[in-house]
Design an enzyme around this catalytic site. Sequence first.
Site, short mmCIF file in Angstrom:
data_model
loop_
_atom_site.label_atom_id
_atom_site.label_comp_id
_atom_site.label_asym_id
_atom_site.label_seq_id
_atom_site.Cartn_x
_atom_site.Cartn_y
_atom_site.Cartn_z
N GLU A 223 5.76 36.54 -35.14
CA GLU A 223 5.11 37.86 -35.17
C GLU A 223 5.43 38.47 -34.01
O GLU A 223 5.48 38.05 -33.04
CB GLU A 223 3.53 37.24 -35.35
CG GLU A 223 2.72 38.44 -35.57
CD GLU A 223 1.19 37.97 -35.83
OE1 GLU A 223 0.15 38.57 -35.32
OE2 GLU A 223 0.94 36.91 -36.52
N GLU A 249 -0.03 44.55 -36.82
CA GLU A 249 -1.26 44.89 -36.52
C GLU A 249 -1.40 46.02 -35.83
O GLU A 249 -2.22 46.51 -35.56
CB GLU A 249 -1.66 43.60 -35.83
CG GLU A 249 -0.79 43.30 -34.42
CD GLU A 249 -1.35 42.27 -33.56
OE1 GLU A 249 -2.15 42.18 -32.52
OE2 GLU A 249 -0.96 41.12 -33.98
N ASP A 272 -4.34 45.76 -40.20
CA ASP A 272 -5.75 45.18 -39.97
C ASP A 272 -6.33 46.25 -40.28
O ASP A 272 -6.31 47.40 -40.17
CB ASP A 272 -5.73 45.36 -38.14
CG ASP A 272 -7.01 44.97 -37.58
OD1 ASP A 272 -8.18 45.22 -38.32
OD2 ASP A 272 -6.74 44.27 -36.37
#
Length: 367
Positions: A223, A249, A272
């Site tokens: 990630e 994110e 998000d």
Amino acid sequence: MAKVTAIRTDFYRVPLPVVLTDAKHGEMTHFELVTVRVEDSDGASGVGYTYAVNSGAEAFAVLVDRYLAPLVRGADVDRTEQIWQRMWWALHYAGRGGHATSAISAVDIALWDLRARRAKQPLWRYLGGYDPRVPVYAGGIDLEFPVEELLAQADRFCKAGFRAIKMKVGRPHWREDVERVARMREHLGDEFPLMVDANMGWTVDQAIKVARALAEFDLVWLEEPTIPDDVAGNARVLRDGGLAVANGENLHTLYEFAQLIDAGAVSFPEPDVCNIGGVTVFRKVAALAEAHNLPLTSHGAHDLTVHLMAATPNRSYMEAHGFGLDSYLAEPLEVVDGVAVAPDRPGHGLTLDFDALRPHRIGGSQA
């Protein structure tokens, strides 16, 4: 036709029970929380929230109170798309992302909660419904944990019902990352789903080198290997590193996700709901991922996000984040045998304990 009649914003600085660390944000002793409560002319209400790591969230509250509330008050509660567009274009010149979309997110979430409550449906059903049982992983924020504490945390996660875990990487010496991942893999076993998160800690070339070194551990994904602004660099990491990549994110617009996907720079898009523009845009990112045959994951706000993932056919694992609000919720999300079940309570079903939050309140106002 119900109209929005009132909007209240509250800003909190919430202490964390344990100091958390990652490769870019350093030590995190607290998070900042902004809640938005909306009411309509029929007396129905909805709640939304957004948050920030360590600092910056007070700006979200100011944007809601000073600029968004006057636009939303008096609007038809069912026209969430129109309200979203009004908010977006009102703040576009000043932001077009960042603080602007975080502020918009909190209002948008509250409006969707209100709509689903009025319909007497849980949000996941109101959004179309797919499957309320959502695969979930525990998102450790543990870069500076000693190895033994890292493994002990993994055991606690498993005892709590998780059947997939993410750990942090991005230490100053990359071989330490490889050793820590090796220990986790040995501890968890070959078949246990394990992810790693670099939190943008590497250059592209570093990311490729470390990804190749980690390939033997059969990771679900790597990630945020590098900064999300470097779309071409992220595409190189995915192409040359040998690992699937989760990213998103720190993306704040639908268009940024489109660029990342079009460039072949992401395997698992990761919005998000609290910074992408709320439920309205999260759903569009999910559809964009589906159109490109990509599985969706998520970042943060698991108590809200479980509804969105439960309405998404191309969902993969949902993150259960370390910045949880469990201590301030009447009914925290439960995880059983690797699955979180979206609740059947109307709306998103969150009942925040505002009395318990009150000692942490810094500001806010009623518009």
